[in-house]
Design an enzyme around this catalytic site. Structure first.
Site, PDB file in Angstrom:
ATOM      1  N   HIS A   1       0.814  -1.215   0.000  1.00 41.88           N
ATOM      2  CA  HIS A   1       0.000   0.000   0.000  1.00 41.88           C
ATOM      3  C   HIS A   1       0.851   1.270   0.000  1.00 41.88           C
ATOM      4  O   HIS A   1       0.438   2.301  -0.523  1.00 41.88           O
ATOM      5  CB  HIS A   1      -1.011   0.001   1.158  1.00 41.88           C
ATOM      6  CG  HIS A   1      -0.434   0.091   2.522  1.00 41.88           C
ATOM      7  ND1 HIS A   1      -0.092  -1.014   3.273  1.00 41.88           N
ATOM      8  CD2 HIS A   1      -0.149   1.169   3.301  1.00 41.88           C
ATOM      9  CE1 HIS A   1       0.366  -0.629   4.451  1.00 41.88           C
ATOM     10  NE2 HIS A   1       0.348   0.689   4.491  1.00 41.88           N
TER      11      HIS A   1
ATOM     12  N   CYS B   1     -31.228  -1.448  -8.124  1.00 43.28           N
ATOM     13  CA  CYS B   1     -32.076  -2.063  -7.106  1.00 43.28           C
ATOM     14  C   CYS B   1     -33.564  -1.859  -7.381  1.00 43.28           C
ATOM     15  O   CYS B   1     -34.415  -2.433  -6.702  1.00 43.28           O
ATOM     16  CB  CYS B   1     -31.720  -1.512  -5.731  1.00 43.28           C
ATOM     17  SG  CYS B   1     -31.992   0.270  -5.589  1.00 43.28           S
TER      18      CYS B   1
END
Length: 243
Positions: A101, A207
């Protein structure tokens, strides 16, 4: 480490390219990640590395031509590497070895999180770093002083929220958005800003609900990044990886 080897950050910048760290978190809008990567990768002076969260990966598992397998994105021009959470600590760490990272932070001129899910937005604003993407954000050089000399300007994190309308209208989201825009936001008056929010749009959602919360159109996201990096826009279309 895939795509970076053990070379120093100075070595990585010898390619003279703009380094785009493109990430997706767990929202249906993750299916637009291939389109964004393909469009940005058409620029010969751009190099892309991709991060996906575990949830985002579920939307790119070869379900359809619109949802190709994630690894198919490696075939796109400009895509240098793809990273998942398990790539961070796949081997026991030894002193002197790179930390993924941190290396990705050093490498990137810009981080684009599209989509930024409600969950990742909440964790980002709280400073939680429990996956690879959030660890990159938590370790971001928000002052531009840590990686001074490697880049000609402080790198920006672009976030494109995407969530259900009720989630977007929730008071918790409002308070988190205030942090991203008012406290951390890039503006002419905020010299400490390092985040640019690409606000969602109103449409019929996957949705079934209709309202605000859909991710900004992927073509508009690409245009914003191109403008920021100073590269010319190219003609774009919906892609089907592997077709």
């Amino acid at each position: 480490m895939e795509g970076t080897g053990t070379s120093s950050a100075e070595e990585q910048f010898k390619d003279k390219k703009m380094h785009i760290l493109l990430a997706a978190s767990g929202s249906v809008a993750a299916i637009k990640l291939p389109n964004i990567a393909e469009a940005l990768g058409r620029h010969k002076n751009v190099c892309i590395r991709i991060i996906v969260t575990k949830s985002a990966e579920k939307f790119l598992s070869g379900q359809s031509s619109e949802q190709p397998p994630l690894d198919a994105l490696k075939q796109l021009p400009g895509v240098d590497a793809i990273y998942r959470d398990e790539d961070e600590w796949k081997d026991p760490w030894i002193r002197g070895e790179p930390i993924l990272h941190i290396e990705l932070r050093k490498w990137a001129h810009v981080l684009v999180v599209a989509p930024l899910s409600a969950n990742t937005m909440a964790k980002m604003t709280m400073g939680i770093a429990d996956n690879l993407l959030l660890s990159v954000i938590r370790a971001w050089d928000t002052t531009g002083k840590v990686d001074f000399g490697l880049k000609d300007r402080k790198p920006v994190v672009f976030v494109a929220p995407a969530m259900n309308t009720a989630m977007w209208n929730h008071p918790v989201t409002k308070s988190q958005l205030k942090i991203l825009t008012d406290e951390w936001g890039v503006s002419g008056t905020n010299e400490e800003g390092w985040v640019s929010v690409l606000h969602p749009i109103e449409k019929s959602l996957a949705c079934g609900d209709t309202g605000n919360g859909a991710m900004m159109d992927w073509k508009d996201i690409v245009n914003v990044i191109e403008h920021h990096l100073g590269v010319n826009s190219v003609k774009m279309k919906e892609i089907r990886c592997g077709s």
